[in-house]
Motif scaffolding. Structure first.
Motif, PDB file in Angstrom:
ATOM      1  N   LEU A 152      41.114  41.967  39.313  1.00  0.00           N
ATOM      2  CA  LEU A 152      39.672  42.337  40.116  1.00  0.00           C
ATOM      3  C   LEU A 152      39.938  42.479  41.773  1.00  0.00           C
ATOM      4  CD1 LEU A 152      37.604  39.959  38.810  1.00  0.00           C
ATOM      5  CD2 LEU A 152      37.393  42.471  37.712  1.00  0.00           C
ATOM      6  N   GLN A 153      41.026  42.277  42.378  1.00  0.00           N
ATOM      7  CA  GLN A 153      41.163  42.376  43.690  1.00  0.00           C
ATOM      8  C   GLN A 153      41.622  43.237  44.252  1.00  0.00           C
ATOM      9  OE1 GLN A 153      43.635  38.947  45.129  1.00  0.00           O
ATOM     10  NE2 GLN A 153      41.598  37.930  46.140  1.00  0.00           N
ATOM     11  N   HIS A 208      41.814  37.329  38.992  1.00  0.00           N
ATOM     12  CA  HIS A 208      41.103  37.002  39.845  1.00  0.00           C
ATOM     13  C   HIS A 208      41.936  38.612  40.849  1.00  0.00           C
ATOM     14  CE1 HIS A 208      39.662  35.438  43.964  1.00  0.00           C
ATOM     15  NE2 HIS A 208      39.883  36.128  43.707  1.00  0.00           N
ATOM     16  N   GLY A 247      26.479  42.925  44.761  1.00  0.00           N
ATOM     17  CA  GLY A 247      27.235  42.575  44.010  1.00  0.00           C
ATOM     18  C   GLY A 247      27.062  42.306  42.485  1.00  0.00           C
ATOM     19  N   ALA A 292      35.425  43.565  48.952  1.00  0.00           N
ATOM     20  CA  ALA A 292      34.687  42.504  48.292  1.00  0.00           C
ATOM     21  C   ALA A 292      35.480  41.770  48.168  1.00  0.00           C
ATOM     22  CB  ALA A 292      34.376  42.989  46.559  1.00  0.00           C
ATOM     23  N   ILE A 338      31.460  38.627  42.721  1.00  0.00           N
ATOM     24  CA  ILE A 338      31.648  39.787  43.915  1.00  0.00           C
ATOM     25  C   ILE A 338      30.609  39.998  43.904  1.00  0.00           C
ATOM     26  CG2 ILE A 338      33.594  41.955  43.021  1.00  0.00           C
ATOM     27  CD1 ILE A 338      33.593  41.702  40.454  1.00  0.00           C
ATOM     28  N   ALA A 392      39.215  46.683  43.166  1.00  0.00           N
ATOM     29  CA  ALA A 392      38.233  46.751  44.663  1.00  0.00           C
ATOM     30  C   ALA A 392      39.301  47.925  45.305  1.00  0.00           C
ATOM     31  CB  ALA A 392      37.751  45.250  45.199  1.00  0.00           C
ATOM     32  N   ILE A 447      35.699  37.802  46.930  1.00  0.00           N
ATOM     33  CA  ILE A 447      36.124  37.403  44.699  1.00  0.00           C
ATOM     34  C   ILE A 447      36.003  36.478  44.355  1.00  0.00           C
ATOM     35  CG2 ILE A 447      36.308  38.003  42.935  1.00  0.00           C
ATOM     36  CD1 ILE A 447      37.429  40.669  43.802  1.00  0.00           C
TER      37      ILE A 447
END
Ligand code: HEM
Length: 180
Positions: A148-149, A145, A128, A159, A174, A152, A161
């Motif tokens: 990024l989710q 957050h 990661g 992932a 991550i 992914a 996070i």
């Protein structure tokens, strides 16, 4: 913040409560005109008020609403002229994050007042990566957050996070989840 952000917030709110109700909520909060026109610039206070309204209405905490907004931000960007920029920014999560500052710099050339965040990959390997997020604004880490989710998922990478807050942003961990 730029009206683009408010358009995305409006888009999220309308998805959940419908256009009429959202307009009513804006009016009740004293926003006489729909606060979401193009390239206009709005105070961060207005942005925070709007997120608060969405949170209240949907029974979420402020941070939960921010995370939902981050997630929606990517869906929203994909429906705009920025979809191409998103596509060009990388084919996997690591290279995409590596490109984020360049991407924001490109966007900023059309939005001179924008105060863009900074991202730095601190460490990256098979398991990661660790990413430093820096901002002049406080409290937006849950939005990162959510983004990024969604990223992914977009890159088909499983992932987990997590993040820890810092004075000027946060450090994100991550962790890649391998298929058993
Ligand atoms: C095509 C996609 C994107 C566009 C058009 C875009 C554009 C923008 C704009 C206009 C702002 C507001 C700056 C201001 O008004 O002062 C902003 C802020 C921000 N962007 Fe992006 N962005 C994109 C993708 C991303 C991605 C993928 C991330 C990943 C984490 C990200 C993270 C943020 C954050 C956290 C802020 C809040 C500002 C702060 O932290 O101080 N953005 N972006």
């Amino acid at each position: 913040m730029y009206g683009l952000i408010h358009q995305a917030l409006r888009d999220l709110a309308v998805l959940h409560v419908g256009e009429e109700e959202w307009n009513r909520m804006l009016e009740n909060a004293g926003h006489t005109r729909p606060a979401c026109i193009g390239m206009q610039y709005y105070s961060d206070t207005t942005t925070v008020q709007m997120i608060d309204m969405v949170a209240d209405r949907l029974g979420l905490s402020f941070d939960e609403a921010l995370t939902a907004f981050g997630s929606h931000w990517i869906d929203f960007a994909e429906q705009t002229n920025y979809a191409r920029i998103l596509r060009m920014a990388g084919d996997d999560l690591a290279s995409f994050i590596d490109n984020l500052d360049r991407m924001h710099a490109t966007i900023r050339s059309n939005m001179p007042q924008a105060d863009m965040p900074q991202f730095e990959v601190l460490q990256s390997d098979d398991t990661g990566m660790e990413v430093r997020y820096r901002s002049t604004r406080k409290g937006l880490a849950p939005m990162v957050h959510g983004i990024l989710q969604k990223l992914a998922i977009r890159f088909d990478e499983k992932a987990v996070i997590s993040h820890r807050p810092m004075d000027d942003g946060a450090v994100f961990r991550i962790d890649r989840v391998r298929a058993a």
